[in-house]
Design a protein around this motif. Structure first.
Motif, PDB file in Angstrom:
ATOM      1  N   SER A 151       0.817  -1.217   0.000  1.00 16.04           N
ATOM      2  CA  SER A 151       0.000   0.000   0.000  1.00 16.04           C
ATOM      3  C   SER A 151       0.847   1.262   0.000  1.00 16.04           C
ATOM      4  N   SER A 198     -12.328  -0.975   2.583  1.00 16.36           N
ATOM      5  CA  SER A 198     -11.101  -0.198   2.764  1.00 16.36           C
ATOM      6  C   SER A 198     -10.678   0.412   1.422  1.00 16.36           C
ATOM      7  N   THR A 223     -11.723   4.174   2.239  1.00 15.21           N
ATOM      8  CA  THR A 223     -10.622   5.126   2.304  1.00 15.21           C
ATOM      9  C   THR A 223     -10.757   6.199   1.218  1.00 15.21           C
ATOM     10  N   GLY A 237      -1.947   3.277   7.578  1.00 19.25           N
ATOM     11  CA  GLY A 237      -2.291   2.821   6.241  1.00 19.25           C
ATOM     12  C   GLY A 237      -1.653   3.641   5.141  1.00 19.25           C
ATOM     13  N   SER A 282      -5.761   2.491  10.592  1.00 23.15           N
ATOM     14  CA  SER A 282      -5.321   2.451   9.200  1.00 23.15           C
ATOM     15  C   SER A 282      -6.020   3.479   8.329  1.00 23.15           C
ATOM     16  N   HIS A 308      -9.819  -2.355  10.977  1.00 20.78           N
ATOM     17  CA  HIS A 308      -8.386  -2.643  10.857  1.00 20.78           C
ATOM     18  C   HIS A 308      -7.728  -2.853  12.224  1.00 20.78           C
TER      19      HIS A 308
END
Length: 333
Positions: A151, A198, A223, A237, A282, A308
């Protein structure tokens, strides 16, 4: 749309979550404050930018192909699949269809930034034909030379320009997945849905407003919401890589404005179920709630104690969320 958020736990009885992060994963926001987080308006050409990208993606023949034999697991037939997305990238994944052949709806199911090694057969409602793509650069089926699969690196790939940013390619991969699924299982066209968690939740918020093939969606701890706020909040994250890059190059925020999932949610009018967390190391909770709060159509919110993060209530919370989203996707008008 519910008049108040549903919760998977009793806030009054749940003890504080203990952690050793060097920051507070709630960032000081309680539920009332989270429900007030807004979304940036975005650049003046935000809609034009995405509509043009969608039109460009639809000109690509997905040329879907089954890559191996069918197997049967838990009442579903499962096969490897691949299709072509924008820039000639071949995307790999899986296709699952009801073993009895009775397809009630279709689904594009994406993944978090950890990628995907296999489909999660419990997620979609019964009777669903589902395509499970690994979005570009991510495992295990769509790794690309020069694109980091973790990521921290992936979220920065091509971030210097709105045209080259890898997140735009991942959004196009969702549109390609829909085309591939409808080519392989035409009867799924009557009720096409989306599931994303996510990373996949944020990608879905960016992809769905422009694609009228979709009927309803479920987004979990999404996200990429409210970048101007997100980059002020430390996390574990992908957002932390973006925060670091922004400190070196403030122009990155101009690119990110086109990839703000909360801004996109302002244009998302299909029914959407959101699972958003009060505590998440995250994906900062304010960004998650910014996406939910901005949705322009019917919506349902399930407030999670944490995202998370392992905690005693997690198995029951996950089960409640999955059941709520299966119901929502089956019943949404």
């Amino acid at each position: 749309m519910p008049t108040h958020p549903l919760t998977s736990h009793d806030n009054e009885l749940s003890p504080p979550l203990h952690h050793d992060f060097p920051f507070d994963p709630t960032h000081g926001y309680d539920l009332p404050r989270l429900l007030e987080v807004g979304a940036p308006a975005g650049p003046d050409d935000f809609v034009d930018f995405w509509q043009e990208r969608y039109a460009r993606a639809l000109r690509v023949d997905p040329a879907p192909r089954l890559e191996g034999p069918w197997t049967t697991v838990d009442g579903l037939r499962v096969a490897d699949v691949s299709y072509t997305s924008v820039d000639g990238v071949r995307i790999g994944g899986w296709l699952t269809v009801p073993a009895d052949g009775r397809v009630l709806q279709g689904c594009v199911a994406t993944h978090g930034y950890g990628g995907r090694e296999a489909p999660d057969l419990r997620q979609p409602p019964p009777g669903t034909a589902t395509i499970w793509p690994c979005l570009r650069g991510l495992g295990t089926r769509s790794l690309l030379p020069g694109v980091a699969s973790n990521s921290a690196g992936h979220v920065l790939h091509g971030i210097g320009s709105r045209e080259s940013y890898v997140i735009g390619g991942c959004v196009a991969d969702v549109w390609g997945a829909a085309g591939a699924l409808l080519r392989l299982v035409p009867e799924a066209a009557g009720r096409l849905t989306y599931l994303g968690t996510s990373f996949g939740g944020g990608i879905g918020a960016l992809a769905l407003p422009w694609d009228d093939r979709f009927h309803a969606a479920g987004l979990t701890v999404p996200t990429f919401g409210n970048h101007p706020l997100r980059v002020t909040l430390p996390c574990t994250g992908s957002g932390e890589s973006v925060r670091t890059r922004l400190a070196e190059d403030p122009s990155v925020l101009d690119v990110l404005a086109y990839f703000d999932a909360a801004t996109a949610a302002r244009h998302l009018r299909i029914p959407v179920h959101v699972g958003a967390a009060l505590f998440d190391p995250s994906v900062p909770p304010p960004g998650q709630f910014a996406i939910h709060n901005a949705l322009a159509g019917p919506r349902e919110l399930l407030v999670l104690r944490a995202g998370h993060f392992d905690h005693p209530d997690e198995p029951a919370e996950t089960a409640a969320l999955e059941e709520a989203q299966r119901r929502f996707l089956s019943e949404a008008d």
